[in-house]
Design a protein around this motif. Structure first.
Motif, PDB file in Angstrom:
ATOM      1  N   ASN A 180       0.832  -1.215   0.000  1.00 49.55           N
ATOM      2  CA  ASN A 180       0.000   0.000   0.000  1.00 49.55           C
ATOM      3  C   ASN A 180       0.860   1.255   0.000  1.00 49.55           C
ATOM      4  OD1 ASN A 180      -2.373  -1.486  -0.012  1.00 49.55           O
ATOM      5  ND2 ASN A 180      -2.432  -1.644   2.214  1.00 49.55           N
ATOM      6  N   GLN A 181       1.947   1.229   0.793  1.00 49.99           N
ATOM      7  CA  GLN A 181       2.848   2.394   0.800  1.00 49.99           C
ATOM      8  C   GLN A 181       3.479   2.610  -0.565  1.00 49.99           C
ATOM      9  OE1 GLN A 181       5.684   1.727   3.921  1.00 49.99           O
ATOM     10  NE2 GLN A 181       4.164   1.823   5.563  1.00 49.99           N
ATOM     11  N   GLN A 182       3.905   1.497  -1.180  1.00 49.75           N
ATOM     12  CA  GLN A 182       4.547   1.635  -2.504  1.00 49.75           C
ATOM     13  C   GLN A 182       3.532   2.098  -3.547  1.00 49.75           C
ATOM     14  OE1 GLN A 182       7.654   1.410  -2.792  1.00 49.75           O
ATOM     15  NE2 GLN A 182       7.972   1.523  -4.976  1.00 49.75           N
ATOM     16  N   ILE A 183       2.282   1.606  -3.445  1.00 46.24           N
ATOM     17  CA  ILE A 183       1.230   2.036  -4.396  1.00 46.24           C
ATOM     18  C   ILE A 183       0.983   3.529  -4.267  1.00 46.24           C
ATOM     19  CG2 ILE A 183      -1.234   1.857  -4.861  1.00 46.24           C
ATOM     20  CD1 ILE A 183      -1.009  -1.140  -4.340  1.00 46.24           C
ATOM     21  N   ASN A 184       0.915   4.040  -3.005  1.00 45.68           N
ATOM     22  CA  ASN A 184       0.713   5.481  -2.807  1.00 45.68           C
ATOM     23  C   ASN A 184       1.863   6.283  -3.391  1.00 45.68           C
ATOM     24  OD1 ASN A 184      -1.682   4.989  -1.460  1.00 45.68           O
ATOM     25  ND2 ASN A 184      -0.719   4.866   0.550  1.00 45.68           N
ATOM     26  N   GLN A 185       3.074   5.776  -3.194  1.00 44.87           N
ATOM     27  CA  GLN A 185       4.245   6.489  -3.761  1.00 44.87           C
ATOM     28  C   GLN A 185       4.196   6.498  -5.284  1.00 44.87           C
ATOM     29  OE1 GLN A 185       7.935   5.066  -2.235  1.00 44.87           O
ATOM     30  NE2 GLN A 185       9.183   6.360  -3.542  1.00 44.87           N
ATOM     31  N   ILE A 186       3.801   5.351  -5.875  1.00 44.13           N
ATOM     32  CA  ILE A 186       3.706   5.296  -7.348  1.00 44.13           C
ATOM     33  C   ILE A 186       2.627   6.234  -7.846  1.00 44.13           C
ATOM     34  CG2 ILE A 186       3.072   3.778  -9.268  1.00 44.13           C
ATOM     35  CD1 ILE A 186       4.440   1.493  -7.774  1.00 44.13           C
ATOM     36  N   GLN A 187       1.497   6.301  -7.129  1.00 46.41           N
ATOM     37  CA  GLN A 187       0.428   7.204  -7.551  1.00 46.41           C
ATOM     38  C   GLN A 187       0.870   8.661  -7.495  1.00 46.41           C
ATOM     39  OE1 GLN A 187      -2.699   5.993  -4.876  1.00 46.41           O
ATOM     40  NE2 GLN A 187      -3.524   4.464  -6.307  1.00 46.41           N
ATOM     41  N   GLU A 188       1.665   9.010  -6.463  1.00 41.44           N
ATOM     42  CA  GLU A 188       2.191  10.385  -6.408  1.00 41.44           C
ATOM     43  C   GLU A 188       3.131  10.664  -7.574  1.00 41.44           C
ATOM     44  OE1 GLU A 188       2.192  10.670  -1.493  1.00 41.44           O
ATOM     45  OE2 GLU A 188       4.047  10.791  -2.637  1.00 41.44           O
ATOM     46  N   THR A 189       4.008   9.699  -7.879  1.00 40.87           N
ATOM     47  CA  THR A 189       4.939   9.877  -9.002  1.00 40.87           C
ATOM     48  C   THR A 189       4.174  10.011 -10.317  1.00 40.87           C
ATOM     49  OG1 THR A 189       6.596   8.562  -7.835  1.00 40.87           O
ATOM     50  CG2 THR A 189       6.918   8.894 -10.195  1.00 40.87           C
ATOM     51  N   VAL A 190       3.140   9.161 -10.513  1.00 42.69           N
ATOM     52  CA  VAL A 190       2.352   9.221 -11.754  1.00 42.69           C
ATOM     53  C   VAL A 190       1.633  10.568 -11.863  1.00 42.69           C
ATOM     54  CG1 VAL A 190       0.355   8.242 -12.929  1.00 42.69           C
ATOM     55  CG2 VAL A 190       2.074   6.740 -11.964  1.00 42.69           C
ATOM     56  N   ALA A 191       1.108  11.080 -10.705  1.00 39.19           N
ATOM     57  CA  ALA A 191       0.395  12.359 -10.738  1.00 39.19           C
ATOM     58  C   ALA A 191       1.327  13.503 -11.151  1.00 39.19           C
ATOM     59  CB  ALA A 191      -0.221  12.643  -9.366  1.00 39.19           C
ATOM     60  N   ILE A 192       2.529  13.537 -10.568  1.00 35.24           N
ATOM     61  CA  ILE A 192       3.499  14.595 -10.932  1.00 35.24           C
ATOM     62  C   ILE A 192       3.910  14.458 -12.388  1.00 35.24           C
ATOM     63  CG2 ILE A 192       5.797  15.520 -10.453  1.00 35.24           C
ATOM     64  CD1 ILE A 192       5.432  14.579  -7.559  1.00 35.24           C
ATOM     65  N   TRP A 193       4.232  13.216 -12.782  1.00 33.51           N
ATOM     66  CA  TRP A 193       4.702  12.970 -14.152  1.00 33.51           C
ATOM     67  C   TRP A 193       3.610  13.310 -15.165  1.00 33.51           C
ATOM     68  CZ3 TRP A 193       4.322   8.042 -17.248  1.00 33.51           C
ATOM     69  CH2 TRP A 193       5.170   8.067 -18.338  1.00 33.51           C
ATOM     70  N   LYS A 194       2.384  12.889 -14.873  1.00 30.03           N
ATOM     71  CA  LYS A 194       1.286  13.119 -15.811  1.00 30.03           C
ATOM     72  C   LYS A 194       0.943  14.606 -15.903  1.00 30.03           C
ATOM     73  CE  LYS A 194      -3.415  11.515 -16.802  1.00 30.03           C
ATOM     74  NZ  LYS A 194      -4.527  10.658 -16.330  1.00 30.03           N
ATOM     75  N   GLY A 195       0.895  15.297 -14.729  1.00 28.04           N
ATOM     76  CA  GLY A 195       0.586  16.730 -14.737  1.00 28.04           C
ATOM     77  C   GLY A 195       1.634  17.533 -15.497  1.00 28.04           C
ATOM     78  N   THR A 196       2.900  17.196 -15.295  1.00 31.15           N
ATOM     79  CA  THR A 196       3.971  17.921 -15.992  1.00 31.15           C
ATOM     80  C   THR A 196       3.912  17.672 -17.492  1.00 31.15           C
ATOM     81  OG1 THR A 196       5.349  17.675 -14.024  1.00 31.15           O
ATOM     82  CG2 THR A 196       6.439  18.337 -16.056  1.00 31.15           C
ATOM     83  N   GLN A 197       3.637  16.399 -17.889  1.00 28.44           N
ATOM     84  CA  GLN A 197       3.594  16.075 -19.320  1.00 28.44           C
ATOM     85  C   GLN A 197       2.443  16.815 -20.006  1.00 28.44           C
ATOM     86  OE1 GLN A 197       5.863  14.316 -20.716  1.00 28.44           O
ATOM     87  NE2 GLN A 197       5.084  14.041 -22.774  1.00 28.44           N
ATOM     88  N   ILE A 198       1.281  16.864 -19.358  1.00 33.17           N
ATOM     89  CA  ILE A 198       0.129  17.575 -19.936  1.00 33.17           C
ATOM     90  C   ILE A 198       0.423  19.072 -19.996  1.00 33.17           C
ATOM     91  CG2 ILE A 198      -2.280  18.172 -19.538  1.00 33.17           C
ATOM     92  CD1 ILE A 198      -2.642  15.390 -18.322  1.00 33.17           C
ATOM     93  N   GLY A 199       1.083  19.599 -18.939  1.00 34.62           N
ATOM     94  CA  GLY A 199       1.440  21.017 -18.949  1.00 34.62           C
ATOM     95  C   GLY A 199       2.411  21.349 -20.068  1.00 34.62           C
ATOM     96  N   LEU A 200       3.393  20.472 -20.303  1.00 37.68           N
ATOM     97  CA  LEU A 200       4.357  20.715 -21.382  1.00 37.68           C
ATOM     98  C   LEU A 200       3.669  20.715 -22.737  1.00 37.68           C
ATOM     99  CD1 LEU A 200       7.397  18.522 -20.255  1.00 37.68           C
ATOM    100  CD2 LEU A 200       7.330  21.009 -20.427  1.00 37.68           C
TER     101      LEU A 200
END
Length: 602
Positions: free
Chosen positions: A83-103
């Protein structure tokens, strides 16, 4: 000369000179102002371009970080850590996805532009499938892990992420390169514009010199020369003073920032050659509970209370004063806790005859504990896999022996007895008695047909001819028909999508054996009266589903009893489907029935 200067001053019309001089200054000021505005605009543009290049490069790092976190997730078995690793992956995906859409589409809060060049737009459109595939596949992996699927079920999804991540990095490099090309184009354009402004300024100055300063030069040569010399010296002095003041202020700020960063973020201290602490950073002092009021300021004694560890640190300090030292230390702190340091000792010369050691540390205790835990879990996992493999191997040998014994019994009890009867019947034929001979010949014909049928049944169980001649669809249809006749069960087969392709022989025989085993389990263990086998396919996936209305079973209980017959049966199916890069799904409800689904890539 002073007399001539005074006469020239009296004869010169200062009002006209003032007007001309003001006109010249205004013209130059406007030119310089426009040039500075343009320069500031281009500098801001370049800063935005640099930021875009940096963020684009960071996207590559985030994609690699995401893949590492997914790989780590696939090795974790503890539910809390999952569960901890899933939460960390979700945070990484959110940052990565938001930055990619912004770019790609712009973002005002991040100061990303919405407009791109045609080539940049094409590059973003090219990378979108790989980006979306990674995000979607990551979501599937997280869902599977939340649902309790093991690492093996996610293997194909992880491979898909690895494949798309390699393409994503390659295409992201093209995007970064395109940003650099466009930034270089802007810099080149700015340089050309600056050259144009410089040429225009020089032309203005030349015209002003020719039409303003030259006519008055003869009468006020000495006066203007002195004024211009004084003005230039004053401007230069003022400029130099301002530059020095600004440099001094910036240096003070940088020193303060550096000192703050070292004190609060870096584990460092300065140690004399005898091991006495000269200065220690605040963060390091808090970590080892050091205060300036302590009587003993020996670095080794402050670091650890264990005498053997103190002697080891002292030997390093005394022996590495000239060349320095770098390595990992495992020490015991004052709270009797084991800590790990990645420690570097750097010799620093203060004066010709004075030197000291700069010690920089990194607390790697968490990393070391994690490595030890990973090694322990890996050893346990390997032992469990070896044990399971032994059980599987013994079961495979046992099944082979049972199958061979069954075939031997069928041949001996069925075909063998019929052949014996055929032999005795042939020997008992009396050709003189034509009527009895004709009856025995008819009997022999029927007996021959039974023998042929028995041989066909035995060979069908070994390797159905339909499988090699016509493929998986025909062989499964034949299997359901034969088993329905032999058992009296209602066994039906549906080819829902009219699949008619041939597959690799290894894939076909494993699919056939898996389907055969699933049907036999439904007949033997589930007490089912109706069994439905359905086959369907898409452009890249073949699916076989076996449904029965039997008594069902509790999947969680079976998974916990892997050494039982039912548990090993499920494990055999999982192992066998992996040989052909497929996946198996079990869904069973006690008292209602069971569904088994095999998915194979095509």
């Amino acid at each position: 000369m002073n007399k001539n200067l005074s006469e020239s001053t009296r004869n010169f019309n200062f009002k006209s000179l003032k007007k001309r001089y003001i006109f010249a200054l205004v013209t130059i000021a406007i030119t310089v102002l426009l040039s500075q505005l343009l320069i500031q605009y281009n500098i801001n543009t370049q800063m935005d371009d640099s930021r875009l290049i940096n963020i684009s490069g960071k996207q590559r790092m985030l994609s690699q970080k995401l893949v590492k976190e997914i790989l780590i997730l696939n090795t974790i078995s503890d539910s809390d850590k999952i569960n901890q690793q899933i939460n960390q992956i979700q945070e990484t995906v959110a940052i990565w996805k938001g930055t990619q859409i912004g770019l790609q589409f712009g973002n005002e809060s991040l100061n990303f532009p919405a407009d791109h060049s045609a080539k940049m737009t094409a590059l973003f459109e090219s990378i979108n499938p790989n980006f979306d595939s990674i995000v979607q596949t990551t979501t599937l992996i997280l869902q599977n892990r939340k649902a309790g699927d093991g690492p093996i079920e996610n293997q194909s999804l992880i491979q898909k992420i690895l494949d798309n991540q390699a393409l994503f990095l390659k295409k992201m490099n093209l995007i970064v390169g395109q940003y650099e090309k466009e930034a270089y184009h802007k810099v080149t354009l700015q340089r050309n514009i600056e050259y144009g402004i410089l040429a225009f300024t020089l032309m203005v100055l030349l015209l002003e010199f020719h039409f303003i300063f030259k006519p008055t030069n003869k009468r006020i040569e000495e006066l203007i020369f002195q004024l211009l010399s004084s003005e230039k010296k004053a401007l230069k002095l003022a400029y130099n003073t301002e530059v020095l003041s600004e440099l001094k202020e910036n240096s003070v700020k940088e020193l303060k920032s550096l000192n703050y960063a070292m004190e609060n973020t870096l584990l460092y201290c300065r140690v004399a050659n005898d091991g006495t602490i000269i200065h220690i950073g605040e963060k390091f002092a808090k970590l080892i509970n050091y205060t300036a009021f302590q009587a003993d300021k020996k670095f080794s004694k402050i670091l650890t209370p264990i005498e053997s560890e103190q002697l080891f640190v002292d030997r390093i300090i005394s022996g590495k004063q000239r060349n320095g030292w770098q390595g990992e230390l495992n020490l015991t702190n004052n709270n009797n806790e084991s800590i790990w340091f990645d420690l570097s000792m750097i010799p620093v010369s203060i004066r010709k005859e004075e030197s000291e050691l700069l010690i920089i540390c990194f607390d790697i205790t968490i990393r070391k504990n994690a490595e030890q835990e990973v090694e322990r879990l890996s050893a346990e996992n390997i032992a469990e896999k070896i044990n399971q493999q032994k059980i599987i191997s013994s079961r495979i040998v046992e099944n082979q022996e049972n199958e061979q014994n069954r075939i031997a019994r069928e041949i001996h009890d069925g075909i063998g007895q019929m052949l014996t009867g055929l032999k005795f019947s042939l020997e008992s034929i009396n050709l003189d008695d034509k009527e009895k001979s004709a009856q025995k010949i008819e009997y022999l014909k029927k007996l021959s047909l039974d023998i042929i049928k028995g041989v066909r049944t035995a060979t069908f169980n070994l390797m159905p001819p339909e499988l090699s001649d016509h493929g998986i669809v025909s062989s499964i249809a034949k299997l359901t028909q034969e088993l329905s006749k032999l058992t009296g069960k209602n066994i039906l087969f549906y080819n829902k999508t009219n699949f008619d392709q041939r597959l690799d022989s290894l894939i076909e025989i494993n699919l056939y054996r898996l389907t055969q085993e699933a049907i036999n389990n439904a007949i033997k263990y589930a007490d089912s009266s109706h069994i439905i086998v359905q086959l369907s396919h898409s452009s890249n996936l073949l699916s076989i589903t076996i449904d029965d209305n039997g008594k069902g079973f509790d999947l969680s209980t079976v998974d916990q009893k892997k050494t039982s017959e039912s548990g090993m049966g499920l494990l055999f199916m999982k192992e066998r489907i992996q040989y052909i890069n497929g996946r198996v799904f079990f869904n069973s409800i006690v008292g209602e029935g069971t569904r088994i689904t095999f998915n194979i890539p095509i």
